[in-house]
Design a protein around this motif. Sequence first.
Motif, PDB file in Angstrom:
ATOM      1  N   MET A 254      -5.257 -12.558   4.019  1.00 17.17           N
ATOM      2  CA  MET A 254      -4.443 -12.554   5.237  1.00 17.17           C
ATOM      3  C   MET A 254      -5.145 -13.311   6.343  1.00 17.17           C
ATOM      4  SD  MET A 254      -5.948  -9.399   4.714  1.00 17.17           S
ATOM      5  CE  MET A 254      -4.534  -8.553   4.047  1.00 17.17           C
ATOM      6  N   ALA A 255      -4.358 -13.741   7.316  1.00 12.83           N
ATOM      7  CA  ALA A 255      -4.914 -14.510   8.433  1.00 12.83           C
ATOM      8  C   ALA A 255      -5.624 -13.560   9.397  1.00 12.83           C
ATOM      9  CB  ALA A 255      -3.792 -15.247   9.138  1.00 12.83           C
ATOM     10  N   HIS A 256      -6.687 -14.019  10.018  1.00 17.60           N
ATOM     11  CA  HIS A 256      -7.382 -13.231  11.034  1.00 17.60           C
ATOM     12  C   HIS A 256      -7.453 -14.011  12.341  1.00 17.60           C
ATOM     13  CE1 HIS A 256      -8.530 -10.256   8.074  1.00 17.60           C
ATOM     14  NE2 HIS A 256      -8.899 -11.248   7.281  1.00 17.60           N
ATOM     15  N   PRO A 257      -6.829 -13.505  13.401  1.00 19.57           N
ATOM     16  CA  PRO A 257      -6.954 -14.147  14.718  1.00 19.57           C
ATOM     17  C   PRO A 257      -8.303 -13.768  15.341  1.00 19.57           C
ATOM     18  CG  PRO A 257      -5.432 -12.265  14.825  1.00 19.57           C
ATOM     19  CD  PRO A 257      -5.904 -12.357  13.405  1.00 19.57           C
ATOM     20  N   MET A 258      -9.285 -14.660  15.215  1.00 20.69           N
ATOM     21  CA  MET A 258     -10.656 -14.321  15.636  1.00 20.69           C
ATOM     22  C   MET A 258     -10.856 -14.630  17.124  1.00 20.69           C
ATOM     23  SD  MET A 258     -11.913 -13.018  12.891  1.00 20.69           S
ATOM     24  CE  MET A 258     -13.623 -12.843  13.400  1.00 20.69           C
TER      25      MET A 258
ATOM     26  N   HIS B 251     -14.490 -10.746  17.327  1.00 19.90           N
ATOM     27  CA  HIS B 251     -13.752  -9.833  16.443  1.00 19.90           C
ATOM     28  C   HIS B 251     -12.371 -10.353  16.124  1.00 19.90           C
ATOM     29  CE1 HIS B 251     -11.116  -8.210  19.666  1.00 19.90           C
ATOM     30  NE2 HIS B 251     -12.173  -8.254  20.453  1.00 19.90           N
ATOM     31  N   CYS B 252     -11.784  -9.725  15.119  1.00 20.69           N
ATOM     32  CA  CYS B 252     -10.395 -10.023  14.787  1.00 20.69           C
ATOM     33  C   CYS B 252      -9.510  -9.320  15.802  1.00 20.69           C
ATOM     34  CB  CYS B 252     -10.073  -9.532  13.382  1.00 20.69           C
ATOM     35  SG  CYS B 252      -8.355  -9.854  12.945  1.00 20.69           S
ATOM     36  N   HIS B 253      -8.470 -10.024  16.283  1.00 19.69           N
ATOM     37  CA  HIS B 253      -7.575  -9.401  17.267  1.00 19.69           C
ATOM     38  C   HIS B 253      -6.348  -8.767  16.627  1.00 19.69           C
ATOM     39  CE1 HIS B 253      -6.510  -8.438  21.376  1.00 19.69           C
ATOM     40  NE2 HIS B 253      -7.561  -9.110  21.817  1.00 19.69           N
ATOM     41  N   ASN B 254      -6.355  -8.672  15.302  1.00 21.39           N
ATOM     42  CA  ASN B 254      -5.459  -7.715  14.669  1.00 21.39           C
ATOM     43  C   ASN B 254      -6.166  -6.378  14.928  1.00 21.39           C
ATOM     44  OD1 ASN B 254      -4.566  -5.799  12.697  1.00 21.39           O
ATOM     45  ND2 ASN B 254      -3.655  -7.492  11.554  1.00 21.39           N
ATOM     46  N   LEU B 255      -5.599  -5.553  15.806  1.00 17.50           N
ATOM     47  CA  LEU B 255      -6.381  -4.434  16.346  1.00 17.50           C
ATOM     48  C   LEU B 255      -6.735  -3.384  15.298  1.00 17.50           C
ATOM     49  CD1 LEU B 255      -4.707  -4.122  19.865  1.00 17.50           C
ATOM     50  CD2 LEU B 255      -6.790  -5.344  19.218  1.00 17.50           C
ATOM     51  N   GLU B 256      -5.939  -3.294  14.236  1.00 17.70           N
ATOM     52  CA  GLU B 256      -6.304  -2.396  13.137  1.00 17.70           C
ATOM     53  C   GLU B 256      -7.542  -2.931  12.416  1.00 17.70           C
ATOM     54  OE1 GLU B 256      -2.983  -2.911  13.886  1.00 17.70           O
ATOM     55  OE2 GLU B 256      -2.939  -0.863  14.655  1.00 17.70           O
ATOM     56  N   HIS B 257      -7.608  -4.241  12.255  1.00 21.47           N
ATOM     57  CA  HIS B 257      -8.797  -4.829  11.637  1.00 21.47           C
ATOM     58  C   HIS B 257     -10.007  -4.628  12.552  1.00 21.47           C
ATOM     59  CE1 HIS B 257      -6.201  -7.860   9.116  1.00 21.47           C
ATOM     60  NE2 HIS B 257      -5.913  -6.599   8.875  1.00 21.47           N
ATOM     61  N   GLU B 258      -9.818  -4.918  13.831  1.00 21.47           N
ATOM     62  CA  GLU B 258     -10.924  -4.790  14.792  1.00 21.47           C
ATOM     63  C   GLU B 258     -11.515  -3.377  14.766  1.00 21.47           C
ATOM     64  OE1 GLU B 258      -9.809  -4.954  18.943  1.00 21.47           O
ATOM     65  OE2 GLU B 258     -11.745  -4.099  19.464  1.00 21.47           O
TER      66      GLU B 258
ATOM     67  N   GLY C  70     -13.802  -2.276  11.735  1.00 19.12           N
ATOM     68  CA  GLY C  70     -15.044  -2.941  11.350  1.00 19.12           C
ATOM     69  C   GLY C  70     -15.114  -4.439  11.511  1.00 19.12           C
ATOM     70  N   LEU C  71     -13.963  -5.116  11.741  1.00 22.41           N
ATOM     71  CA  LEU C  71     -13.998  -6.578  11.749  1.00 22.41           C
ATOM     72  C   LEU C  71     -14.455  -7.102  13.116  1.00 22.41           C
ATOM     73  CD1 LEU C  71     -11.323  -8.828   9.989  1.00 22.41           C
ATOM     74  CD2 LEU C  71     -13.384  -9.574  11.162  1.00 22.41           C
ATOM     75  N   MET C  72     -15.736  -6.852  13.390  1.00 25.76           N
ATOM     76  CA  MET C  72     -16.292  -7.192  14.700  1.00 25.76           C
ATOM     77  C   MET C  72     -17.797  -7.395  14.532  1.00 25.76           C
ATOM     78  SD  MET C  72     -15.412  -5.636  18.299  1.00 25.76           S
ATOM     79  CE  MET C  72     -15.926  -3.990  18.585  1.00 25.76           C
TER      80      MET C  72
HETATM   81 CU    CU Z   1      -8.025  -9.532  10.961  1.00 23.53          CU
END
Ligand code: CU
Length: 501
Positions: A430-434, A483-490, A493-495
């Motif tokens: 999936m895409a990640h808006p970093m 971090h990823c700005h998909n807030l569920e990802h953020e 751990g995606l930070m």
């Molecule tokens: Cu993401």
Amino acid sequence: MKHRYSWHLLACAALLAAAFLIFRRPGPAPGPAEAPAPTVKETGVTRTYDVVAAPVAWELRPGLVTDAYAYDGTVPGTEIRVTRGDRVKVTLTNKLDEPTTIHWHGVRVPAGMDGVPMVSQEPVPPGGTFTYEFVVPDAGTFFYHSHVHADEQVDRGLYGAFIVEPAEGAIPDAVIALDDWLLDPSGKRLDTVHTLAETEADNLLDSVSESVRPATAAGHMMPDGTMMGGMAHQGMMHHAYDPNMNGRYGGTLTANGKTGDAVAPIAVPPGGARLLRLINASNAMTHELKAEDGRLLEIVAVDGTALPKPIKTGALTLPPAKRFDVLLRDADGKPWALLEKRDAGSLRIPVAISGEAGPMPSFASDAPAPPDLRRRAPDAVVAVGTDRMMDPTTWTINGKPYDMEGENDPLATFAKGTWVKIRFMNGTPMAHPMHLHGQFMTVIARDGKAPSQSYRQDVVVVRPNETVDVAVLADNPGDWVLHCHNLEHEEHGLMAKIRVE
Ligand code: CU
Ligand code: C2O
């Protein structure tokens, strides 16, 4: 269940990739000599705001009320509108039952004013206050939002527009923050994506299924090489919906907190144009707006920075946390509308023809262009991976999930004033808006290919299995998050932490 299987294979590949790519620089990275940052001429004006974060019963449209969180009782919160070079003083009062902070998304503030809990400041406890104070260095469209449990607090409504007028004069504009709400038919917020996974609400699953389907509209290529619309969702096609993977999506779409007929029209002067400042405040949804009559829309700025060459497009495809400034023109004196159509809901923003045509000042950027870093080894490699062994999904950067409550070692340390190259490698489907705090990023290559134009962004979308190189002028000292700005990802751990010293 077939999708799970292929997902696991991809996750393993990502983890392997991450394991090979972990590297950290112990000291400041070498870089080209000191680059002059744009100088900010202070206006000498101080703008003071008091912002209260509190629960509110928010009316999305007559008959649909939800328990929201808001700044000053409205979603979005009070618009903050200042001029480049102004000093801004915002006192946040926390009337929530939980800690909170404000992050000034895209605004290059001093590290202590950045609003990231445990990195820039202690979270503001219930009943507490904190005063943010900084000089605004860049003109453009920004926004502010909570950075504590952002997946819930921003989702509930803790965001607002932060507009910086150029020092040369105000631009007649309209500001719209887009959002999506995951509610039951009575307006009750459905708690978490995890809960949603366990519900059998087919209509709700419909509202998210779109993210796994290719868009039918013709896409357009952003000059940084991101494909918007059309093929943009292709990476999502091969697995079915999983809320922990894709983030939170809702079927009630809002413009400035309102849906349906409650959406206020934008006024475009007869024969003239109006600048629409569009902000995506959604947790995870990439919004896609088109003109109802199919006319082309002109994107003139991205993330607050003017594009060297504006883009004419049939569809405004706006990933989470990004902003587009769009010129809306009157063609024939007839009212029209912007439309977003999804499976579970739609949004119509009427465009009325009224008002006085004013001058449309140009707002060219004086951002310094990056030197040619393409052939240089990266100063930091950010390999995005996931760990599916825990529930809910744990996201990782270079194999490590970020510890929200604790201490995190910096992923990289950069010498102040140097241009650095960061390489994002996305090993997930999936895409990640970093998003990088404190300084801008300029895309210099996608899968090795240089983009068609060069401009600053604060959120860079990294598509499935893509490698993206960005140049960053590391000129803002302190600790920052990436971090990823998909807030569920953020929030899962995606930070990572980046240090500039
Ligand atoms: Cu993401
Ligand atoms: Cu808009 Cu760290 O976020």
